[in-house]
Design an enzyme around this catalytic site. Structure first.
Site, PDB file in Angstrom:
ATOM      1  N   LYS A 283       0.875  -0.429  15.062  1.00  0.00           N
ATOM      2  CA  LYS A 283       2.280  -0.450  15.486  1.00  0.00           C
ATOM      3  C   LYS A 283       2.696  -1.644  16.356  1.00  0.00           C
ATOM      4  CE  LYS A 283       3.800   3.133  13.436  1.00  0.00           C
ATOM      5  NZ  LYS A 283       3.852   2.570  12.102  1.00  0.00           N
TER       6      LYS A 283
ATOM      7  N   TYR B 285       3.608   6.559  10.166  1.00  0.00           N
ATOM      8  CA  TYR B 285       2.784   5.422   9.768  1.00  0.00           C
ATOM      9  C   TYR B 285       3.624   4.345   9.080  1.00  0.00           C
ATOM     10  CZ  TYR B 285      -1.534   3.050   8.475  1.00  0.00           C
ATOM     11  OH  TYR B 285      -2.547   2.131   8.362  1.00  0.00           O
TER      12      TYR B 285
ATOM     13  N   PRO C  97      -4.513  -0.226  18.515  1.00  0.00           N
ATOM     14  CA  PRO C  97      -4.182  -0.654  17.152  1.00  0.00           C
ATOM     15  C   PRO C  97      -4.354   0.413  16.071  1.00  0.00           C
ATOM     16  CG  PRO C  97      -6.212  -1.705  17.903  1.00  0.00           C
ATOM     17  CD  PRO C  97      -5.663  -0.951  19.066  1.00  0.00           C
TER      18      PRO C  97
ATOM     19  N   TYR D 151      -9.799   5.159   7.295  1.00  0.00           N
ATOM     20  CA  TYR D 151      -9.998   5.485   8.710  1.00  0.00           C
ATOM     21  C   TYR D 151     -11.099   6.529   8.773  1.00  0.00           C
ATOM     22  CZ  TYR D 151      -5.475   3.364   9.994  1.00  0.00           C
ATOM     23  OH  TYR D 151      -4.440   2.494  10.221  1.00  0.00           O
TER      24      TYR D 151
ATOM     25  N   HIS E 285       0.836  -1.206   0.000  1.00  0.00           N
ATOM     26  CA  HIS E 285       0.000   0.000   0.000  1.00  0.00           C
ATOM     27  C   HIS E 285       0.872   1.259   0.000  1.00  0.00           C
ATOM     28  CE1 HIS E 285      -4.007  -1.813   1.643  1.00  0.00           C
ATOM     29  NE2 HIS E 285      -3.563  -2.411   0.559  1.00  0.00           N
TER      30      HIS E 285
HETATM   31  C1  LIG Z   1      -7.417  -7.087  17.846  1.00  0.00           C
HETATM   32  C2  LIG Z   1      -5.981  -6.720  17.660  1.00  0.00           C
HETATM   33  C3  LIG Z   1      -5.598  -6.056  16.489  1.00  0.00           C
HETATM   34  C4  LIG Z   1      -4.266  -5.701  16.298  1.00  0.00           C
HETATM   35  N1  LIG Z   1      -3.919  -5.051  15.133  1.00  0.00           N
HETATM   36  C5  LIG Z   1      -2.623  -4.716  14.937  1.00  0.00           C
HETATM   37  C6  LIG Z   1      -2.201  -4.119  13.706  1.00  0.00           C
HETATM   38  O1  LIG Z   1      -2.989  -3.851  12.799  1.00  0.00           O
HETATM   39  N2  LIG Z   1      -0.881  -3.859  13.534  1.00  0.00           N
HETATM   40  C7  LIG Z   1       0.046  -4.140  14.517  1.00  0.00           C
HETATM   41  O2  LIG Z   1       1.243  -3.907  14.303  1.00  0.00           O
HETATM   42  N3  LIG Z   1      -0.329  -4.722  15.697  1.00  0.00           N
HETATM   43  C8  LIG Z   1      -1.639  -5.023  15.924  1.00  0.00           C
HETATM   44  N4  LIG Z   1      -1.992  -5.650  17.086  1.00  0.00           N
HETATM   45  C9  LIG Z   1      -0.984  -5.944  18.095  1.00  0.00           C
HETATM   46  C10 LIG Z   1      -0.184  -7.194  17.764  1.00  0.00           C
HETATM   47  O3  LIG Z   1      -1.047  -8.271  17.523  1.00  0.00           O
HETATM   48  C11 LIG Z   1       0.757  -7.485  18.921  1.00  0.00           C
HETATM   49  O4  LIG Z   1       1.509  -6.317  19.177  1.00  0.00           O
HETATM   50  C12 LIG Z   1       1.696  -8.661  18.639  1.00  0.00           C
HETATM   51  O5  LIG Z   1       0.994  -9.860  18.694  1.00  0.00           O
HETATM   52  C13 LIG Z   1       2.848  -8.674  19.642  1.00  0.00           C
HETATM   53  O6  LIG Z   1       3.594  -9.838  19.483  1.00  0.00           O
HETATM   54  P1  LIG Z   1       4.313 -10.509  20.724  1.00  0.00           P
HETATM   55  O7  LIG Z   1       5.052 -11.674  20.175  1.00  0.00           O
HETATM   56  O8  LIG Z   1       5.058  -9.473  21.479  1.00  0.00           O
HETATM   57  O9  LIG Z   1       3.136 -10.959  21.695  1.00  0.00           O
HETATM   58  P2  LIG Z   1       2.009 -12.073  21.480  1.00  0.00           P
HETATM   59  O10 LIG Z   1       1.585 -12.130  20.069  1.00  0.00           O
HETATM   60  O11 LIG Z   1       0.993 -11.808  22.526  1.00  0.00           O
HETATM   61  O12 LIG Z   1       2.751 -13.433  21.791  1.00  0.00           O
HETATM   62  C14 LIG Z   1       3.105 -13.815  23.098  1.00  0.00           C
HETATM   63  C15 LIG Z   1       3.159 -15.326  23.186  1.00  0.00           C
HETATM   64  O13 LIG Z   1       3.571 -15.701  24.490  1.00  0.00           O
HETATM   65  C16 LIG Z   1       2.766 -16.769  24.927  1.00  0.00           C
HETATM   66  N5  LIG Z   1       2.754 -16.763  26.399  1.00  0.00           N
HETATM   67  C17 LIG Z   1       2.080 -15.933  27.207  1.00  0.00           C
HETATM   68  N6  LIG Z   1       2.299 -16.245  28.490  1.00  0.00           N
HETATM   69  C18 LIG Z   1       3.143 -17.305  28.503  1.00  0.00           C
HETATM   70  C19 LIG Z   1       3.732 -18.075  29.519  1.00  0.00           C
HETATM   71  N7  LIG Z   1       3.485 -17.820  30.822  1.00  0.00           N
HETATM   72  N8  LIG Z   1       4.536 -19.099  29.170  1.00  0.00           N
HETATM   73  C20 LIG Z   1       4.785 -19.366  27.850  1.00  0.00           C
HETATM   74  N9  LIG Z   1       4.244 -18.661  26.840  1.00  0.00           N
HETATM   75  C21 LIG Z   1       3.435 -17.638  27.156  1.00  0.00           C
HETATM   76  C22 LIG Z   1       1.407 -16.496  24.312  1.00  0.00           C
HETATM   77  O14 LIG Z   1       0.617 -17.674  24.218  1.00  0.00           O
HETATM   78  C23 LIG Z   1       1.795 -15.959  22.950  1.00  0.00           C
HETATM   79  O15 LIG Z   1       1.908 -16.966  21.969  1.00  0.00           O
HETATM   80  C24 LIG Z   1      -3.304  -6.014  17.309  1.00  0.00           C
HETATM   81  C25 LIG Z   1      -3.691  -6.685  18.475  1.00  0.00           C
HETATM   82  C26 LIG Z   1      -5.018  -7.028  18.671  1.00  0.00           C
HETATM   83  C27 LIG Z   1      -5.415  -7.745  19.939  1.00  0.00           C
END
Ligand SMILES: Cc1cc2nc3c(=O)[nH]c(=O)nc-3n(C[C@H](O)[C@H](O)[C@H](O)COP(=O)(O)OP(=O)(O)OC[C@H]3O[C@@H](n4cnc5c(N)ncnc54)[C@H](O)[C@@H]3O)c2cc1C
Length: 389
Positions: free
Chosen positions: A296, A384, A292, A200, A72
């Site tokens: 980011k 962005y 969201p 948006y 995009h």
């Molecule tokens: C509805 C929604 C829409 C979103 N839209 C966007 C978007 O458009 N763009 C964007 O950039 N971000 C978006 N985000 C945010 C994005 O999804 C997160 O920032 C991203 O998933 C972060 O990745 P992470 O690996 O840090 O955490 P997570 O994806 O939360 O992964 C953490 C992992 O750790 C595991 N875990 C947790 N506790 C334990 C434990 N005690 N022991 C072992 N494992 C554990 C979990 O099961 C999980 O698999 C959105 C989030 C949501 C909820």
């Protein structure tokens, strides 16, 4: 078991960190609480900055994103009954890519499998221990049997509700938080997107967002009350509400269909400082959450693990602690800028319970300025598409 880096969490942060360490010859083990299917089933982010795509390329997991992702060049802002395009590529020379978090996760999982690296799924009662000493450990249960990993470092990539940040003594950590008085009700549908770029919408009834996962699969959101439950939102009601918040031209082009996923997410800004505690580091949602609106969250997880893998490479290759000592400050500098941008986008586009007519007029003035000033459009675009690493 012994490894150099024990990673807690197999979300995007943990999986990408694992691959970045692997290509630098740093062995690592990932412990994940859930099953692979559960992790893959979480419908979340969908927009990748160029820096995130470059990191996928760096670990050899970017090929499918380049084949199937949608590049995009701009976004549209809808207010006052009309749409206004912001050409981000003209402003910055950069693009963003639509490619779902589920796909990023799958590609990284496959890369990890192909490299023969260890991931323990369904690891229960994971506990980071002794990270203030030279000999940190992570204990866990697998099928009811106790195990322990002895390591040099622990990477807490376990998301907002994970165990890593919760294991730090309260006096060693400072947190900053803002909860927003609304949520996002999102649906996924097997329908073509209403527009080839994101829309948006700021509307008197509340915010709406038209986005997508592919040219056949759409993702739409409407701002909702935190008290709402998805049972109160049958598809018909969702589509009607979305249409009310869009301009007439967009409504004419909207193709509706049954939802294949529906969820409500609260919106929150949260930052934990620092991101290093002795021999344990936090990365991704474990350390910070953004609403969201600025897309980011996933991208910040990627920039964190980019900094962290570089710091650990420096530690092992050059026997220098400078990188790991500077990790927290370096990562937080970029994090706070993304927190600010996400907060600003959220404030400009949503209906706040206490904003009144004055607040609504200020939002419209800001949006009007944004779409008529080259300087303002450039500022939005720079943030962005993602600030440089
Ligand atoms: C509805 C929604 C829409 C979103 N839209 C966007 C978007 O458009 N763009 C964007 O950039 N971000 C978006 N985000 C945010 C994005 O999804 C997160 O920032 C991203 O998933 C972060 O990745 P992470 O690996 O840090 O955490 P997570 O994806 O939360 O992964 C953490 C992992 O750790 C595991 N875990 C947790 N506790 C334990 C434990 N005690 N022991 C072992 N494992 C554990 C979990 O099961 C999980 O698999 C959105 C989030 C949501 C909820």
């Amino acid at each position: 078991m012994r490894t150099k880096v024990a990673i807690i969490g197999a979300g995007p942060a943990g999986l990408l960190l694992g691959q970045l360490l692997h290509i630098s010859g740093i062995d690592n083990v990932i412990l994940e609480r859930q099953t692979p299917e559960y992790v893959l089933g979480r419908i979340r982010a969908g927009l990748l900055e160029e820096g995130t795509v470059a990191l996928l390329d760096e670990v050899g997991a970017g090929a499918r994103a380049h084949r199937e992702g949608l590049v995009h060049h701009g976004i549209e802002l809808a207010f006052g009954g009309a749409r206004h395009r912001i050409d981000m590529t003209a402003a910055t020379g950069k693009t963003v890519m639509i490619y779902g978090q589920t796909e990023v996760t799958l590609d990284l999982m496959n890369a990890r499998k192909a490299a023969g690296l260890t991931t323990v799924y369904e690891a229960a009662d994971v506990k980071p221990q002794d990270f203030d000493s030279d000999r940190p450990r992570v204990s866990y249960l697998k099928d009811g049997v106790a195990h322990e990993i002895v390591c040099d470092f622990i990477a807490g990539c376990d998301g907002f509700h994970g165990v890593s940040r919760a294991s730090v003594k309260p006096s060693a950590i400072q947190t900053f938080e803002r909860e927003y008085p609304f949520g996002w009700l999102g649906i996924l549908s097997e329908t073509p997107p209403v527009n080839h770029e994101l829309i948006y919408s700021n509307h008197a009834r509340g915010f709406a967002l038209c986005t997508m996962r592919s040219m056949r699969r759409s993702r739409y959101y409407v701002q909702c009350s935190l008290d709402d439950h998805i049972d109160q939102w049958p598809d018909v009601r969702f589509w009607e509400e979305l249409k009310r918040r869009l301009d007439p031209q967009t409504v004419d082009n909207l193709v509706t269909g049954p939802s294949i996923e529906k969820s409500i997410a609260p919106l929150r800004s949260f930052v934990a400082e620092p991101m290093r505690f002795g021999r344990m580091f936090l990365a991704g949602d474990a350390a910070h959450i953004v609403p969201p609106t600025g897309a980011k969250g996933l991208n910040l997880a990627a920039s964190d693990v980019h900094y962290l893998s570089g710091a650990l490479r420096e530690y092992y290759d050059e026997k220098s602690s400078a990188g790991i000592d500077g990790y927290s400050a370096k990562a937080l500098t970029r994090v706070w800028k993304a927190v600010r941008f996400s907060w600003w986008m959220t404030a400009m586009l949503h209906k706040f319970p206490d904003q009144g007519e004055f607040g609504a007029r200020i939002q419209l003035a800001e949006l009007d300025y944004l779409v008529s000033s080259k300087a303002a459009m450039t500022s939005l675009s720079e943030n962005y598409v993602g600030l440089p690493y």
